[in-house]
Write a protein that holds these residues in place. Structure first.
Motif, PDB file in Angstrom:
ATOM      1  N   ASN A  40      -3.916   7.188  -6.058  1.00  0.00           N
ATOM      2  CA  ASN A  40      -4.600   7.924  -4.731  1.00  0.00           C
ATOM      3  C   ASN A  40      -5.751   7.076  -4.647  1.00  0.00           C
ATOM      4  OD1 ASN A  40      -2.357   9.548  -5.557  1.00  0.00           O
ATOM      5  ND2 ASN A  40      -3.374  11.384  -5.452  1.00  0.00           N
ATOM      6  N   MET A  41      -6.100   7.265  -3.360  1.00  0.00           N
ATOM      7  CA  MET A  41      -7.797   6.806  -2.953  1.00  0.00           C
ATOM      8  C   MET A  41      -8.121   7.931  -2.009  1.00  0.00           C
ATOM      9  SD  MET A  41      -7.217   2.742  -2.231  1.00  0.00           S
ATOM     10  CE  MET A  41      -9.039   2.138  -2.277  1.00  0.00           C
ATOM     11  N   ASP A  42      -9.354   8.420  -2.449  1.00  0.00           N
ATOM     12  CA  ASP A  42      -9.835   9.341  -1.699  1.00  0.00           C
ATOM     13  C   ASP A  42     -11.155   9.081  -0.863  1.00  0.00           C
ATOM     14  OD1 ASP A  42      -8.076  11.323  -2.858  1.00  0.00           O
ATOM     15  OD2 ASP A  42      -9.409  11.842  -4.477  1.00  0.00           O
ATOM     16  N   ALA A  82      -8.812   0.694   6.462  1.00  0.00           N
ATOM     17  CA  ALA A  82      -8.033  -0.689   6.721  1.00  0.00           C
ATOM     18  C   ALA A  82      -8.100  -1.278   5.365  1.00  0.00           C
ATOM     19  CB  ALA A  82      -8.535  -1.271   7.848  1.00  0.00           C
ATOM     20  N   ILE A  83      -9.511  -1.508   4.819  1.00  0.00           N
ATOM     21  CA  ILE A  83      -9.419  -2.226   3.555  1.00  0.00           C
ATOM     22  C   ILE A  83      -8.708  -1.643   2.566  1.00  0.00           C
ATOM     23  CG2 ILE A  83     -11.251  -2.719   1.885  1.00  0.00           C
ATOM     24  CD1 ILE A  83     -13.236  -2.961   4.047  1.00  0.00           C
ATOM     25  N   ALA A  84      -8.642  -0.042   2.263  1.00  0.00           N
ATOM     26  CA  ALA A  84      -7.858   0.383   1.517  1.00  0.00           C
ATOM     27  C   ALA A  84      -6.531   0.216   1.549  1.00  0.00           C
ATOM     28  CB  ALA A  84      -8.558   2.015   1.183  1.00  0.00           C
ATOM     29  N   ARG A  85      -5.994   0.474   2.734  1.00  0.00           N
ATOM     30  CA  ARG A  85      -4.721   0.229   3.034  1.00  0.00           C
ATOM     31  C   ARG A  85      -4.062  -1.091   2.724  1.00  0.00           C
ATOM     32  NH1 ARG A  85      -3.973  -1.044   9.299  1.00  0.00           N
ATOM     33  NH2 ARG A  85      -4.829  -2.939   8.509  1.00  0.00           N
ATOM     34  N   GLU A  86      -4.922  -2.086   2.738  1.00  0.00           N
ATOM     35  CA  GLU A  86      -4.058  -3.554   2.253  1.00  0.00           C
ATOM     36  C   GLU A  86      -3.835  -3.276   0.781  1.00  0.00           C
ATOM     37  OE1 GLU A  86      -3.417  -5.662   4.512  1.00  0.00           O
ATOM     38  OE2 GLU A  86      -4.149  -4.231   5.639  1.00  0.00           O
ATOM     39  N   LEU A  87      -4.749  -2.459  -0.086  1.00  0.00           N
ATOM     40  CA  LEU A  87      -4.153  -2.381  -1.507  1.00  0.00           C
ATOM     41  C   LEU A  87      -2.904  -1.585  -1.873  1.00  0.00           C
ATOM     42  CD1 LEU A  87      -8.003  -1.534  -2.571  1.00  0.00           C
ATOM     43  CD2 LEU A  87      -6.514  -3.679  -2.994  1.00  0.00           C
ATOM     44  N   ARG A  88      -2.443  -0.786  -0.565  1.00  0.00           N
ATOM     45  CA  ARG A  88      -1.233  -0.343  -0.753  1.00  0.00           C
ATOM     46  C   ARG A  88      -1.268   0.932  -1.636  1.00  0.00           C
ATOM     47  NH1 ARG A  88       1.779  -0.152   3.785  1.00  0.00           N
ATOM     48  NH2 ARG A  88       3.949   0.169   3.565  1.00  0.00           N
ATOM     49  N   PRO A  89      -2.196   1.733  -1.822  1.00  0.00           N
ATOM     50  CA  PRO A  89      -2.074   3.118  -2.621  1.00  0.00           C
ATOM     51  C   PRO A  89      -0.784   3.683  -2.372  1.00  0.00           C
ATOM     52  CG  PRO A  89      -3.865   3.415  -1.033  1.00  0.00           C
ATOM     53  CD  PRO A  89      -3.249   1.952  -0.815  1.00  0.00           C
ATOM     54  N   ASP A  90      -0.482   4.592  -3.173  1.00  0.00           N
ATOM     55  CA  ASP A  90       0.709   5.261  -2.833  1.00  0.00           C
ATOM     56  C   ASP A  90       0.454   6.552  -1.943  1.00  0.00           C
ATOM     57  OD1 ASP A  90       3.014   4.554  -5.066  1.00  0.00           O
ATOM     58  OD2 ASP A  90       1.114   4.553  -6.277  1.00  0.00           O
ATOM     59  N   ALA A 142      -6.148   7.677  10.973  1.00  0.00           N
ATOM     60  CA  ALA A 142      -4.941   8.197  10.821  1.00  0.00           C
ATOM     61  C   ALA A 142      -4.106   7.183  11.578  1.00  0.00           C
ATOM     62  CB  ALA A 142      -4.630   9.430  11.680  1.00  0.00           C
ATOM     63  N   GLN A 143      -4.742   6.502  12.787  1.00  0.00           N
ATOM     64  CA  GLN A 143      -3.648   5.456  13.470  1.00  0.00           C
ATOM     65  C   GLN A 143      -3.525   4.324  12.550  1.00  0.00           C
ATOM     66  OE1 GLN A 143      -5.828   5.137  17.086  1.00  0.00           O
ATOM     67  NE2 GLN A 143      -4.865   7.002  18.251  1.00  0.00           N
ATOM     68  N   THR A 144      -4.647   3.905  12.129  1.00  0.00           N
ATOM     69  CA  THR A 144      -4.599   2.778  10.884  1.00  0.00           C
ATOM     70  C   THR A 144      -3.661   2.839   9.940  1.00  0.00           C
ATOM     71  OG1 THR A 144      -7.057   2.302  11.556  1.00  0.00           O
ATOM     72  CG2 THR A 144      -6.200   1.408   9.338  1.00  0.00           C
ATOM     73  N   LEU A 145      -3.420   4.087   9.293  1.00  0.00           N
ATOM     74  CA  LEU A 145      -2.583   4.267   8.142  1.00  0.00           C
ATOM     75  C   LEU A 145      -1.171   4.488   8.751  1.00  0.00           C
ATOM     76  CD1 LEU A 145      -4.628   6.703   6.193  1.00  0.00           C
ATOM     77  CD2 LEU A 145      -4.069   4.439   5.448  1.00  0.00           C
ATOM     78  N   PHE A 155      -1.991  10.938   3.409  1.00  0.00           N
ATOM     79  CA  PHE A 155      -1.327   9.921   3.923  1.00  0.00           C
ATOM     80  C   PHE A 155      -0.417   9.470   2.754  1.00  0.00           C
ATOM     81  CE2 PHE A 155      -4.385  10.635   7.018  1.00  0.00           C
ATOM     82  CZ  PHE A 155      -3.714  10.655   8.115  1.00  0.00           C
ATOM     83  N   VAL A 156       0.967   9.557   2.998  1.00  0.00           N
ATOM     84  CA  VAL A 156       1.757   8.911   1.924  1.00  0.00           C
ATOM     85  C   VAL A 156       2.716   8.086   2.539  1.00  0.00           C
ATOM     86  CG1 VAL A 156       1.441  11.052   0.557  1.00  0.00           C
ATOM     87  CG2 VAL A 156       3.404  10.986   2.037  1.00  0.00           C
ATOM     88  N   LEU A 157       3.404   7.256   1.602  1.00  0.00           N
ATOM     89  CA  LEU A 157       4.399   6.320   1.885  1.00  0.00           C
ATOM     90  C   LEU A 157       5.681   7.014   1.840  1.00  0.00           C
ATOM     91  CD1 LEU A 157       3.277   3.252  -0.260  1.00  0.00           C
ATOM     92  CD2 LEU A 157       3.199   3.588   2.022  1.00  0.00           C
TER      93      LEU A 157
END
Length: 455
Positions: A202-204, A222-230, A269-272, A285-287
């Protein structure tokens, strides 16, 4: 979102992490708590969720709304850990031996401020007491500011399978403004270490802090999103300086206005969502492969003080350490906050309970309604009645502060849709789900208690 709607609904409202909220708790004794523990063995939900509160931090962040304290001397830390082991045995002696552990969660403070060897001892102790469900969740909140590569590796050896990394923001100036240490090693290196084993990450993040803008916060996400946390969580900063005076420091630097905070969340939210994440509740936000998402699709998502969970992992919570809140089927119990008193009381063989709350039958019904709204943005009063063995939807409504005129007003404002005995939020990213829950809460009638605002 229309500014008039923001102004109308952005008012003091409970977060509803629990029902009733913790500021309704009353005085409770250790003997009361023991009786509630023993009664909890008879509840329909008999899974066990353990929570351990580690109160110490190497540096206190100005925004913090947790019960955190500066890092103590080695002897105090050692005594605190001894007390935790003693408290665990005291509580476990009142639990039925055939119950199963579904969750273990470490919060704080900064649990990772503790030596990893001592964390392993605690996990080994807990897991030796009861059997577990298949794939129990063993989670820890991690402050990346003080963890080396070696320490991340050691945490993997402690049997944790979910890591919540408290990033808050990727900008150095924002972190400096709120007195938070930047990560010791790059986030990409942390992910490489954790991804070497089958664990969830998780990333908080926290929005509404000084120096943040909607665009800068979206860039951090967006930076965190590229790491693809669950899972990725965007918490709204709750400004409650009357509870945590250190938050007043942030007022001097300036806090974003409500409409700016709303844009921060919307852009994030839109970014994710563009990256394939799905929103759960107010801030997660989850996969699509995540079991929380699957539970949400079935409207079976649950929540406790540790966060969202599924029917598979949800359990009654037994909390250890200062300020820890046990969340049982029919009662809550919170430990006191004084570290020295906690250590002495527990080592003397007594429970260190300061306050709690015993729910009435009608309040347990309201709790079910509030949890359904907060988790699934939907409540069907008929379904609640069937689940709780009540005659019909009207029996549920009588327990709530069900006022058709107020709900029709919310529908006219575009907040909810009413469909027979069901209420559904029109926007599953609406921060005003708290307002809908409060509108059904009898305890909010003429209350003078203070809460944070939704935005």
């Amino acid at each position: 979102m229309d500014q008039e709607i923001i102004n109308k609904y952005n008012v003091s409202t409970p977060r509803y992490t629990s029902y009733p909220p913790a500021n309704y708790f009353e005085a409770m004794t250790g003997d009361d708590f023991v009786r509630d523990i023993e009664r909890s063995n008879e509840a329909k939900n008999n899974h066990i969720s353990f929570y351990i509160h580690m109160p110490f931090c190497r540096r206190l962040c100005h925004y913090c709304g947790c019960n955190s304290y500066p890092m103590a001397d080695e002897q105090t830390v050692d005594n605190y850990l001894k007390a935790l082991h003693r408290e665990i045995d005291m509580v476990a002696s009142h639990l039925a031996p055939n119950r199963r552990i579904s969750q273990i969660h470490y919060g704080g403070g900064s649990p990772t401020a503790m030596p990893t060897a001592r964390l392993k001892e605690l996990n080994d102790h807990l897991l030796s007491l009861f059997p577990t469900i298949e794939r129990p969740e063993i989670a820890i909140e991690c402050h990346p500011g003080f963890l080396t590569e070696r320490q991340w590796q050691e945490l993997l050896d402690c049997r944790f399978n979910r890591f919540s990394i408290g990033v808050q923001d990727t900008r150095a100036d924002v972190l400096k403004a709120v007195n938070r240490q930047q990560p010791e090693i790059p986030l990409s290196d942390i992910f490489a270490i954790l991804r070497s084993q089958d664990v969830s990450i998780n990333m908080d993040f926290l929005f509404g802090l000084p120096l943040q803008t909607p665009e800068s916060f979206a860039q951090s996400v967006a930076i965190a999103r590229e790491l693809r946390p669950d899972r990725l969580v965007t918490f709204s900063y709750g400004h409650v300086p009357w509870v945590f005076p250190r938050q007043k420091i942030l007022e001097k630097m300036g806090l974003p206005a409500p409409d700016e905070k709303n844009r921060m969340f919307t852009l994030a939210a839109q970014t994710l969502e563009q990256a394939g994440y799905h929103q759960l509740g107010m801030d997660h936000f989850v996969l699509p492969t995540d079991e929380l998402y699957q539970a949400r699709q079935q409207k079976l998502l649950r929540r406790n003080f540790q966060g969202y969970c599924t029917l598979r992992t949800t359990g009654q919570v037994y909390a250890f350490g200062v300020s820890g809140i046990s969340q049982l089927d029919s009662a809550y119990a919170q430990n006191g906050k004084d570290i020295a008193a906690y250590i002495q009381t527990i080592l003397d063989g007594k429970m260190y309970v300061a306050k709690g709350y015993r729910l009435s039958d009608s309040q347990r019904v309201v709790r079910e309604v509030v949890e359904a709204l907060m988790c699934n943005y939907h409540v069907d009063f008929g379904a609640v009645a069937r689940h709780l063995g009540l005659p019909d939807a009207e029996a549920v409504k009588r327990c709530c502060n069900y006022q058709p005129d107020k709900l029709l007003d919310m529908q006219a404002d575009g907040i909810i849709n009413l469909d027979g005995d069901a209420i559904t939020l029109t926007d599953e990213r609406s921060p005003f789900v708290r307002n809908v829950a409060a509108a059904l809460d009898p305890m909010m009638c003429n209350t003078t208690r203070q809460f944070s605002k939704p935005i």
